[in-house]
Design a protein around this motif. Structure first.
Motif, PDB file in Angstrom:
ATOM      1  N   UNK A  99      19.925  28.770 -22.333  1.00  0.00           N
ATOM      2  CA  UNK A  99      20.509  27.498 -21.926  1.00  0.00           C
ATOM      3  C   UNK A  99      19.442  26.495 -21.512  1.00  0.00           C
ATOM      4  N   UNK A 100      19.850  25.256 -21.397  1.00  0.00           N
ATOM      5  CA  UNK A 100      18.941  24.193 -20.966  1.00  0.00           C
ATOM      6  C   UNK A 100      19.669  23.261 -20.010  1.00  0.00           C
ATOM      7  N   UNK A 101      18.891  22.430 -19.341  1.00  0.00           N
ATOM      8  CA  UNK A 101      19.477  21.431 -18.458  1.00  0.00           C
ATOM      9  C   UNK A 101      20.240  22.030 -17.299  1.00  0.00           C
ATOM     10  N   UNK A 102      21.389  21.405 -16.994  1.00  0.00           N
ATOM     11  CA  UNK A 102      22.210  21.859 -15.870  1.00  0.00           C
ATOM     12  C   UNK A 102      22.672  23.294 -16.056  1.00  0.00           C
ATOM     13  N   UNK A 103      23.025  23.663 -17.293  1.00  0.00           N
ATOM     14  CA  UNK A 103      23.504  25.021 -17.540  1.00  0.00           C
ATOM     15  C   UNK A 103      22.408  26.046 -17.270  1.00  0.00           C
ATOM     16  N   UNK A 104      21.176  25.719 -17.584  1.00  0.00           N
ATOM     17  CA  UNK A 104      20.081  26.654 -17.315  1.00  0.00           C
ATOM     18  C   UNK A 104      19.917  26.866 -15.816  1.00  0.00           C
ATOM     19  N   UNK A 105      20.020  25.804 -15.033  1.00  0.00           N
ATOM     20  CA  UNK A 105      19.905  25.954 -13.588  1.00  0.00           C
ATOM     21  C   UNK A 105      21.045  26.793 -13.029  1.00  0.00           C
ATOM     22  N   UNK A 106      22.236  26.584 -13.555  1.00  0.00           N
ATOM     23  CA  UNK A 106      23.375  27.399 -13.115  1.00  0.00           C
ATOM     24  C   UNK A 106      23.157  28.860 -13.483  1.00  0.00           C
TER      25      UNK A 106
END
Length: 257
Positions: A99-106
């Motif tokens: 994942x990338x972006x917000x999804x990666x942080x989640x």
């Protein structure tokens, strides 16, 4: 409990597909172990596959809906506990990479709170109930699954728990860290190689003097139990959660009810 007492840990159990569909006793044993350790356990009813089969087959895009759904269902849990090294490894290591972006942080936030069952009991809950050697239990050997061992460092934790909670002496087999041949979809794609690897593992288990093989990944145990029955080998197979829970009444994996 007073206002100053520590609150019990709240755990969400990720059951895994194999436990849900083929060996529910693993999930129930996990719940009992966690509750006896002092946890409040929740089992999200909408959970499905973690996406690992598609991911391991090179279909990363196909597994993304499952990955995101799992994150949505479990991201608010204090801890996520999984009775499967491969599923826990998928969540901890492969979700953030997908994942990338917000999804990666989640995904990273979820990974930080996700534990394989024996590592959670040994390292977070620090269970250490010393039990004398139980002479009634069969000789046991432990199979180290690839994902749990190499992705999560699971090696000493289940052995420590088996000694302290069950009072068993573990008969170590040679090359216990070598793959059993299951490998997710590998066993379907390369059946001849997979069967040879299983035969080698079964021979090593028998040579250890053990009559019962345990481990933390149900896929490995189902694979080995099926091969053992086909070859007429007199070995039993049980998930480590079942042994730690003291569930010896449920028929061993591959045995008729």
């Amino acid at each position: 409990m007073t206002s100053t007492d520590p609150q019990p840990p709240r755990v969400a159990l990720f059951v895994s597909c194999l436990a849900d569909l083929l060996r529910p006793s693993v999930a129930f044993a996990s719940i009992r172990l966690l509750e006896r350790a002092g946890c409040i356990v929740d089992v999200p009813q909408e959970q499905t596959c973690c996406g690992q089969p598609a991911y391991n087959s090179g279909e990363a895009d196909a597994c993304l809906p499952l990955v995101k759904r799992t994150i949505e269902l479990f991201e608010h849990a204090e801890y996520v506990v999984v009775p499967s090294g491969s599923c826990a490894g998928m969540i901890c290591h492969h979700y953030p990479a997908l994942l990338s972006g917000e999804w990666r942080q989640r995904a990273l936030d979820l990974a930080a709170r996700t534990w394989e069952l024996t590592s959670f009991l040994a390292e977070v809950m620090r269970i250490d109930h010393r039990t004398q050697l139980d002479q009634s239990l069969p000789a046991i050997t432990y199979h180290d699954s690839c994902a749990g061992l190499r992705e999560l460092g699971i090696k000493s934790q289940p052995r420590k728990l088996l000694r302290s909670l069950c009072g068993v002496r573990i008969a170590e087999m040679e090359q216990t860290e070598v793959c059993c041949g299951f490998g997710g979809t590998f066993c379907a794609k390369m059946p001849a190689i997979s069967a040879k690897m299983a035969d080698d593992k079964l021979a090593a288990a028998e040579a250890s003097g053990a009559t019962l093989v345990t481990g933390g990944d149900l896929g490995c145990l189902l694979h080995l139990a099926g091969r053992a029955r086909r070859e007429g080998r007199q070995l039993q197979f049980r998930h480590v959660a079942e042994l730690l829970d003291g569930d010896l009444d449920t028929p061993a994996i591959g045995e008729p009810e």
